[in-house]
Design an enzyme around this catalytic site. Structure first.
Site, PDB file in Angstrom:
ATOM      1  N   SER A 133       0.831  -1.208   0.000  1.00 50.65           N
ATOM      2  CA  SER A 133       0.000   0.000   0.000  1.00 50.65           C
ATOM      3  C   SER A 133       0.859   1.248   0.000  1.00 50.65           C
ATOM      4  O   SER A 133       1.929   1.259   0.630  1.00 50.65           O
ATOM      5  CB  SER A 133      -0.896   0.011   1.240  1.00 50.65           C
ATOM      6  N   TYR A 146      -1.825   0.244  10.209  1.00 52.20           N
ATOM      7  CA  TYR A 146      -1.845  -0.394   8.888  1.00 52.20           C
ATOM      8  C   TYR A 146      -0.583  -0.023   8.103  1.00 52.20           C
ATOM      9  O   TYR A 146       0.091  -0.889   7.537  1.00 52.20           O
ATOM     10  CB  TYR A 146      -3.094   0.077   8.147  1.00 52.20           C
TER      11      TYR A 146
END
Length: 300
Positions: A133, A146
């Site tokens: 990501s 995250y």
């Protein structure tokens, strides 16, 4: 191919099956709607396997199954796609357990699966494609748990890429923009997470930041979700290219706006980068203890 219950994993499993490949697709729950959809829409070549990446016994069972069915041929490709996040909050407000959960799935789970499959991948001089990501490259507000796990995952895969070169294994990272996948775009899910977070916060922290601060972050995130792209084909095509191209890219950036985002990240000063990420994603209001009206109340 891990994480096929929904989103990129499910779409990629279906795409590779249509192309005629033998696909081992792992899901958290063999009875989930996503798993049933794959059963319905794919050929008998596709094998569904139950796997929770936080459980070593699940990973070992999947490894044994794949070894038994590919020992003579080796394994051409591994797609690390399973990912987890259920917290949108400042790092200080995010419980330590949330950081651990993200690391367990996004980093340690992918590490254990990759290491377990490497002998088969080496014998085929195959491919490793991992969905990471942009949050692992940039300090997105309220995504510390995250983002930190994805940063660790990206660095791990870059290390594998350089170390596995002599074996002829090519390693690619996929860094997608914001897409509509699984529960990530369900406001009810995020509202529930927000309630759980508020209930778990120590009183002192809740006083310092204010309940309205957490509410505002949640509202902005739900607003941001409305721009999520529904068509997953750019990501599926990037994963497929990573598996099949003679010279796959080291990094793929499927999604709109990532070019400008990475340009700002690499070439502009820190304060511009921070302003951009807040403007693009979430721009939290001032915590309660820092607001003027709070100071005025204290003086009174």
């Amino acid at each position: 191919l891990s994480g096929c219950d929904s989103g990129f994993g499910q779409a990629t499993a279906r795409h590779l099956d249509i192309m005629g490949f033998r696909v081992f697709a792992s899901v958290l729950d063999l009875q989930s709607p996503g798993a049933q959809e794959l059963r319905r829409s794919c050929s008998p070549r596709l094998t569904l396997l139950q796997m929770d990446l936080t459980k070593t016994e699940d990973i070992q069972r999947v490894l044994q199954h794949i070894q038994a069915h590919t020992n003579s041929t080796g394994l051409w490709g591994l797609v690390n796609n399973a990912g987890f996040n259920d917290t949108i909050a400042d790092a200080e407000l995010s419980p330590l357990g949330k950081f651990r959960s993200c690391m367990e799935v996004n980093f340690f789970g992918s590490l254990e699966l990759t290491k377990g499959l490497l002998p088969l991948l080496r014998s085929a001089s195959g491919r490793i494609v991992t969905v990471s990501s942009p949050a692992g490259d940039m300090p997105f507000p309220c995504l510390a748990a995250y983002g930190a796990s994805k940063a660790a995952l990206s660095l791990l895969m870059d290390t594998f890429r350089s170390e596995l070169q002599p074996w002829g294994i090519k390693v690619s990272l996929i860094l997608p923009g914001y897409y509509k996948t699984g529960t990530t775009c369900d406001p009810a899910f995020w509202n529930l997470q927000k309630q759980k977070l508020l209930a778990s916060l120590p009183q002192e922290l809740l006083q310092a930041y204010g309940e309205d601060y957490v509410e505002e972050i949640n509202q902005q995130f739900i607003q941001f979700m409305k721009v999520a792209v529904e068509d997953l084909s750019a990501v599926v095509n990037s994963i497929t290219d990573g598996l099949l191209a003679a010279n796959p890219a080291v990094r793929y950036y499927p999604g709109q706006g990532l070019g400008i985002m990475y340009f700002i990240h690499r070439y502009l000063p820190y304060f511009v980068r921070d302003l951009f990420l807040k403007g693009f994603f979430i721009n939290p209001k001032l915590p309660r203890a820092l607001r003027r009206e709070h100071h005025n109340d204290m003086k009174k």
